[in-house]
Design a protein around this motif. Structure first.
Motif, PDB file in Angstrom:
ATOM      1  N   VAL A   1      28.438  99.966  18.925  1.00 43.30           N
ATOM      2  CA  VAL A   1      28.368  98.816  19.887  1.00 43.30           C
ATOM      3  C   VAL A   1      28.683  97.389  18.858  1.00 43.30           C
ATOM      4  O   VAL A   1      28.392  97.459  17.751  1.00 43.30           O
ATOM      5  N   SER A   2      29.578  96.856  19.477  1.00 43.65           N
ATOM      6  CA  SER A   2      30.007  95.499  18.895  1.00 43.65           C
ATOM      7  C   SER A   2      30.312  94.568  20.016  1.00 43.65           C
ATOM      8  O   SER A   2      30.064  94.796  21.271  1.00 43.65           O
ATOM      9  N   GLY A   3      31.085  93.544  19.298  1.00 40.39           N
ATOM     10  CA  GLY A   3      31.392  92.406  20.353  1.00 40.39           C
ATOM     11  C   GLY A   3      30.380  91.243  20.451  1.00 40.39           C
ATOM     12  O   GLY A   3      29.342  91.152  19.992  1.00 40.39           O
ATOM     13  N   GLU A   4      30.785  90.110  21.380  1.00 44.13           N
ATOM     14  CA  GLU A   4      29.871  88.937  21.131  1.00 44.13           C
ATOM     15  C   GLU A   4      28.784  89.029  21.770  1.00 44.13           C
ATOM     16  O   GLU A   4      27.756  88.543  21.342  1.00 44.13           O
ATOM     17  N   ALA A   5      28.776  89.752  22.957  1.00 42.31           N
ATOM     18  CA  ALA A   5      27.320  90.112  23.392  1.00 42.31           C
ATOM     19  C   ALA A   5      26.224  90.626  22.735  1.00 42.31           C
ATOM     20  O   ALA A   5      25.025  90.383  22.573  1.00 42.31           O
ATOM     21  N   PHE A   6      26.914  91.628  22.036  1.00 43.56           N
ATOM     22  CA  PHE A   6      25.873  92.618  21.161  1.00 43.56           C
ATOM     23  C   PHE A   6      25.517  91.453  19.769  1.00 43.56           C
ATOM     24  O   PHE A   6      24.224  91.271  19.501  1.00 43.56           O
ATOM     25  N   SER A   7      26.607  90.905  19.244  1.00 43.08           N
ATOM     26  CA  SER A   7      26.079  89.920  18.278  1.00 43.08           C
ATOM     27  C   SER A   7      25.162  88.753  18.495  1.00 43.08           C
ATOM     28  O   SER A   7      24.190  88.567  17.775  1.00 43.08           O
ATOM     29  N   ALA A   8      25.026  88.257  19.718  1.00 39.23           N
ATOM     30  CA  ALA A   8      24.407  87.282  20.271  1.00 39.23           C
ATOM     31  C   ALA A   8      23.094  87.938  20.489  1.00 39.23           C
ATOM     32  O   ALA A   8      22.065  87.447  19.887  1.00 39.23           O
ATOM     33  N   GLY A   9      23.008  89.151  21.129  1.00 40.41           N
ATOM     34  CA  GLY A   9      21.931  89.549  21.336  1.00 40.41           C
ATOM     35  C   GLY A   9      20.914  90.193  20.200  1.00 40.41           C
ATOM     36  O   GLY A   9      19.685  90.032  20.177  1.00 40.41           O
ATOM     37  N   VAL A  10      21.569  90.625  18.810  1.00 38.21           N
ATOM     38  CA  VAL A  10      20.805  91.077  17.916  1.00 38.21           C
ATOM     39  C   VAL A  10      20.622  89.978  16.779  1.00 38.21           C
ATOM     40  O   VAL A  10      19.877  89.864  15.782  1.00 38.21           O
ATOM     41  N   GLY A  11      21.362  88.679  17.119  1.00 37.72           N
ATOM     42  CA  GLY A  11      21.167  87.704  16.257  1.00 37.72           C
ATOM     43  C   GLY A  11      21.948  87.778  14.675  1.00 37.72           C
ATOM     44  O   GLY A  11      21.762  87.116  13.742  1.00 37.72           O
ATOM     45  N   VAL A  12      23.164  88.514  14.989  1.00 38.16           N
ATOM     46  CA  VAL A  12      23.806  88.969  13.687  1.00 38.16           C
ATOM     47  C   VAL A  12      25.378  88.519  13.974  1.00 38.16           C
ATOM     48  O   VAL A  12      25.822  89.112  14.813  1.00 38.16           O
ATOM     49  N   GLU A  13      25.776  87.433  13.374  1.00 31.93           N
ATOM     50  CA  GLU A  13      27.229  87.249  13.637  1.00 31.93           C
ATOM     51  C   GLU A  13      28.027  88.155  13.351  1.00 31.93           C
ATOM     52  O   GLU A  13      28.014  88.917  12.335  1.00 31.93           O
ATOM     53  N   ASP A  14      29.157  88.348  14.309  1.00 30.53           N
ATOM     54  CA  ASP A  14      30.097  89.364  14.031  1.00 30.53           C
ATOM     55  C   ASP A  14      29.552  90.843  13.914  1.00 30.53           C
ATOM     56  O   ASP A  14      30.203  91.563  13.157  1.00 30.53           O
ATOM     57  N   ALA A  15      28.483  91.140  14.573  1.00 26.77           N
ATOM     58  CA  ALA A  15      27.741  92.616  14.075  1.00 26.77           C
ATOM     59  C   ALA A  15      28.397  93.690  14.979  1.00 26.77           C
ATOM     60  O   ALA A  15      28.885  93.536  15.969  1.00 26.77           O
ATOM     61  N   THR A  16      28.528  94.795  14.215  1.00 21.88           N
ATOM     62  CA  THR A  16      28.946  96.165  14.651  1.00 21.88           C
ATOM     63  C   THR A  16      27.571  97.028  14.386  1.00 21.88           C
ATOM     64  O   THR A  16      27.172  97.149  13.209  1.00 21.88           O
ATOM     65  N   GLY A  17      27.087  97.722  15.394  1.00 26.85           N
ATOM     66  CA  GLY A  17      26.029  98.738  14.962  1.00 26.85           C
ATOM     67  C   GLY A  17      26.685 100.303  15.311  1.00 26.85           C
ATOM     68  O   GLY A  17      27.086 100.393  16.393  1.00 26.85           O
ATOM     69  N   GLN A  18      26.302 101.003  14.358  1.00 20.42           N
ATOM     70  CA  GLN A  18      26.347 102.424  14.439  1.00 20.42           C
ATOM     71  C   GLN A  18      25.042 103.229  14.846  1.00 20.42           C
ATOM     72  O   GLN A  18      24.259 102.900  14.073  1.00 20.42           O
TER      73      GLN A  18
ATOM     74  N   TYR B   1      23.990  98.884  10.303  1.00 22.54           N
ATOM     75  CA  TYR B   1      24.699  97.620  10.891  1.00 22.54           C
ATOM     76  C   TYR B   1      25.853  97.169   9.944  1.00 22.54           C
ATOM     77  O   TYR B   1      25.751  97.381   8.478  1.00 22.54           O
ATOM     78  N   ASP B   2      27.002  96.501  10.516  1.00 27.56           N
ATOM     79  CA  ASP B   2      27.895  95.816   9.537  1.00 27.56           C
ATOM     80  C   ASP B   2      28.111  94.178  10.201  1.00 27.56           C
ATOM     81  O   ASP B   2      28.387  94.367  11.628  1.00 27.56           O
ATOM     82  N   PRO B   3      27.732  93.336   9.637  1.00 27.11           N
ATOM     83  CA  PRO B   3      27.503  93.396   7.973  1.00 27.11           C
ATOM     84  C   PRO B   3      25.948  93.869   7.955  1.00 27.11           C
ATOM     85  O   PRO B   3      25.074  93.691   8.565  1.00 27.11           O
TER      86      PRO B   3
END
Length: 139
Positions: A37-54, A70-72
């Motif tokens: 999961v990545s993208g703006e909605a995910f980053s905002a939802g988890v509170g981590v800028e430019d987040a991608t989650g495996q 998480y990345d980062p």
């Protein structure tokens, strides 16, 4: 008001494949699904800028365990003792705690040998490869 219900327990890890091997091969949980999961909605939802989650979801026989890398990656927390505020653990049941303990692969850290508490519950705490606590109870 809507009542909440348990959906999953999430565990953030730095090495997803190593964690999956532990939860699958040592604890015997089945892998249900893998996804990213990545993208703006995910980053905002988890509170981590430019987040991608495996993500990997595992079947804990009624309790879904979610492993996330998480990345980062954030800063590593110190290994929490179970009595520290904010400490968390995953609790899993087995029918034969002594047999489970004896079958643990070499190098798996435990807090003690299996113990019977005053309430009559038999417990064993182990650490996953990331240092997260997993309580094994005899059920």
């Amino acid at each position: 008001m809507t009542n909440a219900h348990a959906h999953h327990v999430g565990v953030t890890v730095s090495d997803l494949e190593r964690a999956v091997e532990f939860y699958r091969d040592v604890l015997g949980l089945d892998v249900l699904e893998r996804f990213t999961v990545s993208g703006e909605a995910f980053s905002a939802g988890v509170g981590v800028e430019d987040a991608t989650g495996q993500f990997v979801h595992l079947d804990g026989d009624g309790a879904r365990i979610e492993l996330i890398e998480y990345d980062p990656e954030g800063d590593r927390r110190p290994e929490p003792d179970v009595n520290q505020p904010g400490a968390t653990h995953v609790g899993l049941g087995v029918s034969d705690l002594d047999g489970f303990y004896e079958g643990l692969p070499e190098g798996i850290e435990t807090l003690s040998e299996p113990r019977t508490t005053e309430s009559g519950t038999r417990i064993l705490f182990v650490r996953d490869p990331e240092g997260n606590l997993v309580e094994i109870l005899e059920t």
